[in-house]
Design a protein around this motif. Structure first.
Motif, PDB file in Angstrom:
ATOM      1  N   GLY A 128       0.813  -1.212   0.000  1.00  0.00           N
ATOM      2  CA  GLY A 128       0.000   0.000   0.000  1.00  0.00           C
ATOM      3  C   GLY A 128       0.845   1.260   0.000  1.00  0.00           C
ATOM      4  N   VAL A 129       1.922   1.257   0.754  1.00  0.00           N
ATOM      5  CA  VAL A 129       2.834   2.409   0.768  1.00  0.00           C
ATOM      6  C   VAL A 129       3.434   2.618  -0.621  1.00  0.00           C
ATOM      7  CG1 VAL A 129       5.057   3.251   1.644  1.00  0.00           C
ATOM      8  CG2 VAL A 129       3.348   2.333   3.232  1.00  0.00           C
ATOM      9  N   GLN A 130       3.721   1.536  -1.318  1.00  0.00           N
ATOM     10  CA  GLN A 130       4.273   1.682  -2.671  1.00  0.00           C
ATOM     11  C   GLN A 130       3.253   2.320  -3.612  1.00  0.00           C
ATOM     12  OE1 GLN A 130       7.438   1.188  -2.285  1.00  0.00           O
ATOM     13  NE2 GLN A 130       6.807   0.248  -0.332  1.00  0.00           N
ATOM     14  N   ARG A 131       1.978   1.998  -3.424  1.00  0.00           N
ATOM     15  CA  ARG A 131       0.954   2.650  -4.246  1.00  0.00           C
ATOM     16  C   ARG A 131       0.893   4.144  -3.960  1.00  0.00           C
ATOM     17  NH1 ARG A 131      -1.653  -2.354  -3.342  1.00  0.00           N
ATOM     18  NH2 ARG A 131      -2.736  -1.588  -1.487  1.00  0.00           N
ATOM     19  N   LEU A 132       1.086   4.524  -2.701  1.00  0.00           N
ATOM     20  CA  LEU A 132       1.141   5.955  -2.368  1.00  0.00           C
ATOM     21  C   LEU A 132       2.356   6.620  -3.015  1.00  0.00           C
ATOM     22  CD1 LEU A 132       0.167   5.928   1.425  1.00  0.00           C
ATOM     23  CD2 LEU A 132      -1.293   6.420  -0.549  1.00  0.00           C
ATOM     24  N   ARG A 133       3.482   5.920  -3.010  1.00  0.00           N
ATOM     25  CA  ARG A 133       4.671   6.451  -3.691  1.00  0.00           C
ATOM     26  C   ARG A 133       4.389   6.626  -5.186  1.00  0.00           C
ATOM     27  NH1 ARG A 133       9.398   2.587  -3.118  1.00  0.00           N
ATOM     28  NH2 ARG A 133      10.616   4.370  -3.891  1.00  0.00           N
ATOM     29  N   LEU A 134       3.734   5.637  -5.776  1.00  0.00           N
ATOM     30  CA  LEU A 134       3.404   5.712  -7.199  1.00  0.00           C
ATOM     31  C   LEU A 134       2.510   6.911  -7.491  1.00  0.00           C
ATOM     32  CD1 LEU A 134       3.305   4.416 -10.057  1.00  0.00           C
ATOM     33  CD2 LEU A 134       1.362   3.056  -9.241  1.00  0.00           C
ATOM     34  N   ASP A 135       1.487   7.114  -6.665  1.00  0.00           N
ATOM     35  CA  ASP A 135       0.596   8.260  -6.862  1.00  0.00           C
ATOM     36  C   ASP A 135       1.373   9.573  -6.769  1.00  0.00           C
ATOM     37  OD1 ASP A 135      -1.504   6.499  -7.076  1.00  0.00           O
ATOM     38  OD2 ASP A 135      -2.254   6.816  -5.046  1.00  0.00           O
ATOM     39  N   ALA A 136       2.304   9.644  -5.815  1.00  0.00           N
ATOM     40  CA  ALA A 136       3.085  10.868  -5.645  1.00  0.00           C
ATOM     41  C   ALA A 136       3.974  11.134  -6.856  1.00  0.00           C
ATOM     42  CB  ALA A 136       3.923  10.781  -4.367  1.00  0.00           C
ATOM     43  N   VAL A 137       4.557  10.082  -7.411  1.00  0.00           N
ATOM     44  CA  VAL A 137       5.389  10.226  -8.611  1.00  0.00           C
ATOM     45  C   VAL A 137       4.541  10.729  -9.779  1.00  0.00           C
ATOM     46  CG1 VAL A 137       6.498   8.831 -10.406  1.00  0.00           C
ATOM     47  CG2 VAL A 137       7.255   8.643  -8.039  1.00  0.00           C
ATOM     48  N   ARG A 138       3.355  10.168  -9.940  1.00  0.00           N
ATOM     49  CA  ARG A 138       2.485  10.611 -11.042  1.00  0.00           C
ATOM     50  C   ARG A 138       2.119  12.084 -10.876  1.00  0.00           C
ATOM     51  NH1 ARG A 138       0.799   6.433 -14.235  1.00  0.00           N
ATOM     52  NH2 ARG A 138       0.334   4.382 -13.332  1.00  0.00           N
ATOM     53  N   ARG A 139       1.803  12.492  -9.645  1.00  0.00           N
ATOM     54  CA  ARG A 139       1.447  13.894  -9.418  1.00  0.00           C
ATOM     55  C   ARG A 139       2.626  14.823  -9.707  1.00  0.00           C
ATOM     56  NH1 ARG A 139      -1.206  11.719  -4.964  1.00  0.00           N
ATOM     57  NH2 ARG A 139       0.495  12.329  -3.577  1.00  0.00           N
ATOM     58  N   ALA A 140       3.824  14.389  -9.339  1.00  0.00           N
ATOM     59  CA  ALA A 140       5.014  15.227  -9.561  1.00  0.00           C
ATOM     60  C   ALA A 140       5.334  15.346 -11.043  1.00  0.00           C
ATOM     61  CB  ALA A 140       6.201  14.661  -8.792  1.00  0.00           C
ATOM     62  N   GLY A 141       5.226  14.243 -11.776  1.00  0.00           N
ATOM     63  CA  GLY A 141       5.468  14.265 -13.215  1.00  0.00           C
ATOM     64  C   GLY A 141       6.813  14.883 -13.568  1.00  0.00           C
ATOM     65  N   PRO A 142       6.826  15.814 -14.511  1.00  0.00           N
ATOM     66  CA  PRO A 142       8.105  16.407 -14.943  1.00  0.00           C
ATOM     67  C   PRO A 142       8.802  17.227 -13.863  1.00  0.00           C
ATOM     68  CG  PRO A 142       6.240  17.537 -15.965  1.00  0.00           C
ATOM     69  CD  PRO A 142       5.684  16.310 -15.296  1.00  0.00           C
ATOM     70  N   ALA A 143       8.085  17.595 -12.794  1.00  0.00           N
ATOM     71  CA  ALA A 143       8.723  18.342 -11.700  1.00  0.00           C
ATOM     72  C   ALA A 143       9.780  17.508 -10.977  1.00  0.00           C
ATOM     73  CB  ALA A 143       7.666  18.811 -10.692  1.00  0.00           C
ATOM     74  N   LEU A 144       9.821  16.193 -11.239  1.00  0.00           N
ATOM     75  CA  LEU A 144      10.856  15.343 -10.642  1.00  0.00           C
ATOM     76  C   LEU A 144      12.254  15.754 -11.086  1.00  0.00           C
ATOM     77  CD1 LEU A 144       9.056  11.897 -10.941  1.00  0.00           C
ATOM     78  CD2 LEU A 144       9.600  13.104  -8.820  1.00  0.00           C
ATOM     79  N   ALA A 145      12.353  16.509 -12.168  1.00  0.00           N
ATOM     80  CA  ALA A 145      13.664  17.022 -12.586  1.00  0.00           C
ATOM     81  C   ALA A 145      14.228  17.996 -11.567  1.00  0.00           C
ATOM     82  CB  ALA A 145      13.545  17.705 -13.948  1.00  0.00           C
ATOM     83  N   ALA A 146      13.362  18.579 -10.739  1.00  0.00           N
ATOM     84  CA  ALA A 146      13.808  19.606  -9.804  1.00  0.00           C
ATOM     85  C   ALA A 146      13.696  19.203  -8.349  1.00  0.00           C
ATOM     86  CB  ALA A 146      12.989  20.885 -10.034  1.00  0.00           C
ATOM     87  N   ARG A 147      12.828  18.250  -8.040  1.00  0.00           N
ATOM     88  CA  ARG A 147      12.620  17.900  -6.623  1.00  0.00           C
ATOM     89  C   ARG A 147      12.213  16.437  -6.505  1.00  0.00           C
ATOM     90  NH1 ARG A 147       7.169  17.450  -5.950  1.00  0.00           N
ATOM     91  NH2 ARG A 147       5.808  18.634  -7.362  1.00  0.00           N
ATOM     92  N   PRO A 148      12.515  15.823  -5.363  1.00  0.00           N
ATOM     93  CA  PRO A 148      12.113  14.432  -5.150  1.00  0.00           C
ATOM     94  C   PRO A 148      10.637  14.348  -4.775  1.00  0.00           C
ATOM     95  CG  PRO A 148      13.216  15.250  -3.212  1.00  0.00           C
ATOM     96  CD  PRO A 148      13.287  16.360  -4.233  1.00  0.00           C
ATOM     97  N   SER A 149      10.131  13.133  -4.697  1.00  0.00           N
ATOM     98  CA  SER A 149       8.768  12.929  -4.213  1.00  0.00           C
ATOM     99  C   SER A 149       8.776  11.789  -3.203  1.00  0.00           C
ATOM    100  CB  SER A 149       7.813  12.617  -5.370  1.00  0.00           C
ATOM    101  OG  SER A 149       8.053  11.310  -5.887  1.00  0.00           O
TER     102      SER A 149
END
Length: 300
Positions: free
Chosen positions: A254-275
């Motif tokens: 379940g925690v991994q699904r939350l991580r996945l959701d956070a990555v999707r929300r961050a999208g291209p912003a991952l170039a500048a910050r972690p999630s």
């Protein structure tokens, strides 16, 4: 609760109790959501040994993750020598290794996974880029999966065929987790010159890993979709785990699904910050699983 866990794990010597407590603090900083799941949902007597295994994995990764490849290789060789010396003597000057050797005394299967993880650490030292998904799969098989099995072996069923199925599902789970790690840490990894997103996927989407943009957005979505597919397949891990460990396995996935959701929300912003997983949603998940586990115990 922690003192009770140490008692139930058979850890009575004052120095060892301090050592395990020190590792607990490190693990709680490193993976707070996963640590909370283990604290709330695993049998108390198993928790210190899970902490020892995770602390060793993190210490290894930290030691070999800095400097040029030659420095990293030297750090790994030095660390291997310290680990083998600790096992040979049953003691060490390092608290993390004192805990590891004690845990391996109580759970002998840990020793073999330590050896496999150290062998796989050579791949972690040597890689600079991952060419494609086949390269990612080799990385997972040789390094990530042995790292997971340091702790997962403590939860594995005893019957050989069930244990084989358990390990196969762990493989799928850690492949998803590793892909998420590489997305979450994209900005840091790019700065270090070691991005973990497969290079062929970067080229396919025309992504610039150094700044947000449409190509990077498409790349993140594709990699998140692949992580999601593995998470769906890894859900079967709950069914092959022993009943006492199923609440923890459900919470972990379940925690991994939350991580996945956070990555999707961050999208291209991952170039500048972690999630990472939102703390409140992770806490709510753990509370639900804790309540479900308690209800299950009362109904038995």
């Amino acid at each position: 609760m922690w003192k009770r866990a140490l008692d139930r794990a058979g850890i009575g010597a004052p120095r060892l109790r301090r050592d395990y407590t020190e590792q607990r603090r490190a693990v709680r900083r490193y993976r707070p959501a996963e640590y909370a799941a283990a604290r709330l949902l695993l049998p108390a007597g198993l928790l210190p040994h899970v902490v020892a295994a995770v602390a060793f994995m993190h210490e290894t990764d930290d030691r070999i993750d800095r400097g040029a490849e030659e420095e990293r290789a030297g750090a790994l060789a030095e660390w291997e020598g310290l680990v083998r010396k600790a096992f040979a003597e049953g003691d060490s000057g390092l608290p993390v290794l004192r805990c590891l050797t004690r845990t391996a005394e109580r759970h002998p299967e840990v020793r073999g996974h330590v050896e496999e993880f150290l062998r796989g650490s050579a791949r972690e030292v040597a890689w600079r880029t991952l060419a494609d998904d086949e390269d990612l799969e080799r990385y997972v098989r040789e390094y990530s999966l042995p790292g997971l099995m340091l702790t997962a072996c403590l939860l594995a069923p005893a019957e050989p065929s069930a244990r084989e199925a358990f390990t196969a599902h762990c493989h799928v789970l850690i492949r998803s987790m590793q892909r998420l790690d590489f997305l979450e840490d994209l900005a840091e990894d790019v700065r270090a010159g070691r991005p973990g997103v497969p290079a062929d996927a970067v080229a396919r989407h025309g992504a610039d890993l150094t700044r947000p943009g449409p190509g990077l957005g498409r790349l993140v979505e594709e990699q998140a979709d692949r992580a999601a597919a593995d998470l769906v397949a890894a859900a079967a891990l709950v069914g092959v785990a022993a009943p006492a460990y199923r609440p923890f396995v459900r919470a972990l996935t379940g925690v991994q699904r939350l991580r996945l959701d956070a990555v999707r929300r961050a999208g291209p912003a991952l170039a500048a910050r972690p999630s990472g997983p939102p703390a409140l949603r992770a806490a709510a998940l753990l509370l639900r699983e804790t309540a479900r586990a308690r209800l299950g115990r009362r109904s038995v």
